[in-house]
Design a protein around this motif. Structure first.
Motif, mmCIF file in Angstrom:
data_model
loop_
_atom_site.group_PDB
_atom_site.id
_atom_site.type_symbol
_atom_site.label_atom_id
_atom_site.label_comp_id
_atom_site.label_asym_id
_atom_site.label_seq_id
_atom_site.Cartn_x
_atom_site.Cartn_y
_atom_site.Cartn_z
ATOM 1 N N UNK A 1 0.962 -1.209 0.039
ATOM 2 C CA UNK A 1 -0.096 0.023 -0.127
ATOM 3 C C UNK A 1 0.822 1.452 0.120
ATOM 4 N N UNK A 2 2.240 1.142 -0.110
ATOM 5 C CA UNK A 2 3.071 2.183 -0.079
ATOM 6 C C UNK A 2 2.550 2.971 -1.002
ATOM 7 N N UNK A 3 3.017 4.704 -1.706
ATOM 8 C CA UNK A 3 3.010 5.089 -2.685
ATOM 9 C C UNK A 3 4.096 5.096 -3.498
ATOM 10 N N UNK A 4 4.858 4.412 -3.810
ATOM 11 C CA UNK A 4 5.704 4.180 -4.915
ATOM 12 C C UNK A 4 6.122 3.757 -5.773
ATOM 13 N N UNK A 5 6.978 4.859 -6.665
ATOM 14 C CA UNK A 5 6.684 3.702 -7.847
ATOM 15 C C UNK A 5 7.936 3.351 -7.768
ATOM 16 N N UNK B 1 15.889 4.575 -1.999
ATOM 17 C CA UNK B 1 15.917 5.876 -0.519
ATOM 18 C C UNK B 1 15.222 6.608 -0.837
ATOM 19 N N UNK B 2 15.711 7.524 -1.632
ATOM 20 C CA UNK B 2 14.771 9.079 -2.631
ATOM 21 C C UNK B 2 13.206 9.054 -1.895
ATOM 22 N N UNK B 3 13.056 7.316 -3.402
ATOM 23 C CA UNK B 3 11.516 7.230 -3.441
ATOM 24 C C UNK B 3 11.253 6.693 -1.831
ATOM 25 N N UNK B 4 11.574 6.215 -1.214
ATOM 26 C CA UNK B 4 10.644 5.819 -0.141
ATOM 27 C C UNK B 4 10.704 6.913 1.091
ATOM 28 N N UNK B 5 11.926 7.785 1.573
ATOM 29 C CA UNK B 5 12.021 8.529 1.935
ATOM 30 C C UNK B 5 10.548 10.174 1.666
ATOM 31 N N UNK B 6 10.741 10.167 0.030
ATOM 32 C CA UNK B 6 9.397 10.764 -0.293
ATOM 33 C C UNK B 6 8.220 10.399 -0.069
ATOM 34 N N UNK C 1 5.262 13.789 9.942
ATOM 35 C CA UNK C 1 4.533 15.314 10.785
ATOM 36 C C UNK C 1 4.749 16.303 9.719
ATOM 37 N N UNK C 2 6.592 16.206 9.586
ATOM 38 C CA UNK C 2 7.220 17.468 8.738
ATOM 39 C C UNK C 2 6.637 17.563 7.352
ATOM 40 N N UNK D 1 14.062 17.678 3.204
ATOM 41 C CA UNK D 1 15.488 17.306 4.243
ATOM 42 C C UNK D 1 16.630 16.046 3.838
ATOM 43 N N UNK D 2 15.133 14.885 3.576
ATOM 44 C CA UNK D 2 15.854 13.431 3.723
ATOM 45 C C UNK D 2 16.544 13.574 2.293
ATOM 46 N N UNK D 3 16.007 14.214 1.101
ATOM 47 C CA UNK D 3 16.607 14.540 -0.180
ATOM 48 C C UNK D 3 17.868 15.179 -0.090
ATOM 49 N N UNK D 4 18.018 16.016 0.654
ATOM 50 C CA UNK D 4 19.450 16.524 0.229
ATOM 51 C C UNK D 4 20.723 15.781 2.069
#
Ligand code: ADP
Ligand code: MG
Length: 291
Positions: free
Chosen positions: A250-254, A264-269, A276-277, A282-285
């Motif tokens: 059910x995750x909205x990932x490609x 990592x970018x896909x999951x953290x996005x 909450x934030x 920030x994760x991407x950076x």
């Protein structure tokens, strides 16, 4: 360019292994070939340098028909082959003698042969092994020597048949790095692979199924066909599989990723969207510091 047009091939009186198969390899292209065991991958690449000739259809290497027996020597020089079992390919008493075998057969002057042997061994990182007896080498080292032997012919194309099979992880990585380096230097690569993580850098992936090429596209395009590849019993790159399983949860990932960094970018996005934030930038950076 190598052009394979509607070829049919059968061993003895059996059913055709290649059933009107067509494909092409462009100059300098890196093509990966995948497919289930026994589907005909090895049979296909043996057609690229006239080890086999088709019963019907045509294979053209830079415009020359592989059925032209007067051209076979030149075709085999242009299209090198690295097979699964290097022991079958090693013939010399020393490493340098082995690598010199091919260019020696071309009737080149000995200074030219020397240069080619030295350059080829250097290219695969085996210059220090020139005087060694091949039987004293590890499986990984033998594989590198068989690649050097092919390089000494100055080929335009090299077909690798599962070149990392039965090697330890560090030898595997060495072989993969060398294949990529040869490609950046302009040699076209045909790479039969079992481990999909090895071919994410290919220009194109071709899937072989039932005697033909069923899918051909960029690694992303081909690995996006997860369900189809699974029906063939093929593995997919681990990062693609991970995202596919997250999607199923059910995750909205490609699943359109190939590297761990992309994943990592896909999951953290996606995780950021629910946090909450909501600040995935920030994760991407932070990821950017590592990639
Ligand atoms: N020398 C041979 N004689 C008869 N049948 C063969 C020979 N080599 C391969 N085959 C058969 O042809 C089919 C394709 O084999 P191969 O090209 O080795 O497939 P792959 O490399 O995809 O595993 C298989 O069914 C295999 O058993
Ligand atoms: Mg095979």
């Amino acid at each position: 360019m190598i052009s394979v047009e509607n070829i049919i091939y059968r061993y003895d009186q059996g059913d055709p292994v290649l059933k009107s198969l067509s494909m092409a390899v462009g100059d300098g292209e890196y093509v990966a070939l995948i497919g289930p065991n026994g589907c005909g991958k090895t049979t296909l690449i043996k057609h690229l340098n006239a080890l086999l000739v088709p019963a019907e259809g045509v294979v053209l290497v830079d415009g020359t028909d592989t059925k032209d027996s007067s051209a076979v020597r030149e075709i085999r020089r242009r299209v090198g082959m690295v097979f699964q079992n290097p022991d079958n390919q090693i013939i010399g008493m020393s490493v340098e003698e082995d690598v010199a075998f091919g260019p020696g057969n071309l009737g080149l002057p000995s200074s030219e042969i020397r240069e080619r042997v030295d350059a080829s061994l250097a290219m695969v990182g085996m210059a220090d092994y020139a005087k060694r007896a091949p039987h004293t080498l590890s499986g990984g080292e033998k594989r590198l020597i068989s690649i050097a032997g092919v390089l000494a012919m100055k080929p335009r194309y090299i077909a690798f048949d599962e070149p990392t099979a039965s090697l330890d992880p560090s030898s595997r990585q060495r072989v993969i790095d060398i294949i990529r380096k040869l490609n950046t230097e302009g040699i076209a690569i045909i790479h039969i692979a079992h481990d999909m993580d090895e071919i994410i850098h290919a220009d194109r992936v071709m899937v072989m199924d039932r005697g033909g090429i069923s899918v051909s596209g960029t690694p992303r395009e081909v690995f996006a066909r997860i369900e189809y590849l699974k029906t063939l019993g093929l593995h997919i790159p681990q990062v693609v599989e991970l995202l596919w399983k997250l999607r199923q949860m059910g995750w909205d990932v490609s699943t359109d990723v190939l590297t761990i960094e992309d994943a990592c970018l896909e999951i953290s996005a996606s995780a950021g969207d629910h946090s909450d934030t909501g600040d995935s930038s920030r994760v991407r950076k932070r990821m950017g510091e590592y990639v």
